[in-house]
Design an enzyme around this catalytic site. Structure first.
Site: not given
Ligand code: SF4
Length: 482
Positions: A12, A40, A114-115, A256
């Site tokens: 996310c 995402g 996010n996580g 990445y």
């Protein structure tokens, strides 16, 4: 259930806007979320203030599809948050899309996260025992339950109490009535930025989302920082640091995940990737004199994530760089193909060899990482069918040997090719002439403060106890049998 995807997946991206003057906030949120689409692609959503209420709109699909309606009409508002989601364990279900909006004894709360929370099971068990009902399988809902059930008298105190109980990776944005919060966990696993332009405050996972709104003044939300923005201005406070904790910024964001034009953890992503590519070339040379660099004609990236590292490899080795593969961006990034044949077809739909560049050439093929090896096998075959004389695969990440519990979708240990095979065995399996990874030590030389980063998926050194099964933990290490 482990992911079936051949590559790694994000968990996310988030964005938020606050403005003391009313703006068309939903329309403005479209753009940073569009910039964060790479984090995402399975659902997108926004929540924004509409008068004295918060409204939410979210659906499965890409930002341009789900949120295009907000590019028309005027929706004056002071604040909003948004989210793009990559689904894993929770599955690609609408109920897991974010933001999640609730109305509770602390007011209206909308949250985008996010996580990944590592002590979810423990906290959920406690809440279940107390009678809580969960509507989603994502751990984001957990925060809202804890806030709502807190006996602290104010929302701000309940929020701090909740954050002190949750262990793991979280960069989040939250709307509480007319206030906007931007929060980053004390380990700093995931990036989060905050900036201002013409009185408007913007928060987002990466700086590419600031750039699209022409926000030039921004900074990283500090690890453990809780920022609140309201009509009186901006103030920040800090969560207490867990005993013995040090920063664990996810090094894979630089390798990445993040966009190359972004800054994360105050590093240019492109510049760090180039360094990693250069270090790969130096590592090749260092291990075996100049003959350590494969006797190759060209350096070819696996687009797009291998581009910067390949450029770095070419510059450091003196080999020419060329685009021997083109990418079809319409093929998407999230194919789930159940059989090997279908996966091969998916690779062919996504990547195409440029025969004029490849034919008869000895190639250094630079990619970011190797997960299951299925994509690389298809790629090497593609290149050889297009006439490549040799293919030497170079990875700008170390061997991935362990799962991630901090927001990245990595298959089980048994599915990771590096847990089963040496680089030489992998080369034989995928049909390459050689395979080499960046070592952890060399990767560290590419970072200014390596002690501030997480390398757990490479070395299994997690900052705290993680919910790994004993079976996973005890999987025989292939490096001990060679
Ligand atoms: S385990 Fe790997 S992917 Fe997960 S946070 Fe650490 S470095 Fe990033």
């Amino acid at each position: 259930m482990a992911s079936q995807r051949p590559s790694l997946g994000h968990h996310c991206g988030v964005a938020a806007i606050y403005s003391p003057q009313e703006l068309n906030i939903p329309e403005k949120l479209f753009f940073p979320l569009f910039s964060l689409q790479h984090r995402g692609q399975e659902s997108a959503g926004i929540a924004y203030r509409k008068g004295r209420n918060t409204v939410v709109y979210k659906d499965l699909g890409m930002v341009s599809t789900v949120l295009s309606r907000y590019l028309q009409g005027s929706r004056p508002s002071h604040a909003g948050i948004g989210h793009v989601r990559y689904s894993t364990h929770g599955g690609n279900k609408l109920e897991n899309a974010q933001p999640i909006l609730v109305s509770c004894n602390k007011g209206e709360i909308a949250l985008a996260h996010n996580g990944n929370i590592s002590n979810t099971a423990e906290l959920k068990n406690r809440l279940f025992a107390d009678g809580s009902i969960f509507q989603t399988t994502s751990d984001t809902e957990l925060f809202l339950h804890l806030i709502s059930r807190s006996r602290q008298p104010t929302f701000a105190e309940a929020l701090m109490e909740t954050l002190e109980q949750t262990q793991g990776a979280y960069s989040m944005v939250l709307l509480h009535d007319d206030e906007l919060y931007a929060i980053r966990d004390p380990y700093g696993f995931r990036p989060l930025y905050i900036g201002t332009k013409d009185g408007m405050t913007v928060a987002a996972s990466e700086t590419c989302a600031m750039d699209i709104l022409e926000v030039r003044e921004y900074r990283s939300v500090e690890p453990g920082e809780v920022i609140v923005v309201n009509s009186e201005g901006t103030r920040s406070s800090f969560l207490s640091k867990p005993a013995g904790a040090r920063l664990h910024q996810c090094v894979f964001e630089l390798i990445y995940f993040a966009r190359p034009d972004s800054h994360v953890f105050d590093n240019s992503v492109h510049e760090r990737r180039k360094r990693m590519g250069g270090a790969l070339a130096t590592q090749d040379m260092g291990s075996n004199g100049t003959r350590g660099v494969p006797i190759a004609d060209i350096v070819v990236p696996v687009p797009d994530s291998g581009n910067s590292a390949a450029l770095g490899y070419a510059e450091a080795s003196g080999l020419p760089f060329d685009f021997g593969l083109t990418r079809n961006h319409y093929a998407g990034r999230s194919f789930i193909m159940p059989t090997v044949d279908a996966r091969e077809l998916a690779v062919r739909m996504k990547l195409h060899p440029v025969r004029e560049v490849i034919s008869g050439k000895r190639i250094v093929l630079v990619d970011d990482s190797l997960v299951r090896g299925t994509t690389s096998r298809s790629l090497v075959r593609l290149l050889k069918e297009a006439g490549a004389a040799e293919v030497h695969l170079r990875l700008s990440a170390p061997e991935i040997l362990w799962p991630c519990f901090f927001g990245i979708d990595i298959p089980t240990r048994g599915e990771l090719i590096s847990n089963a095979m040496t680089p030489e065995e992998i080369a034989a399996r995928i049909g390459a002439d050689s395979v080499r990874f960046l070592s952890i030590e060399t990767l560290k030389t590419c970072l200014d403060a390596p002690a501030n980063y997480c390398f757990a998926c490479f070395n299994g050194e997690y900052p705290f106890r993680v919910p790994m099964t004993e079976e996973e933990r005890n999987l025989p290490d292939r490096r001990k049998r060679v």
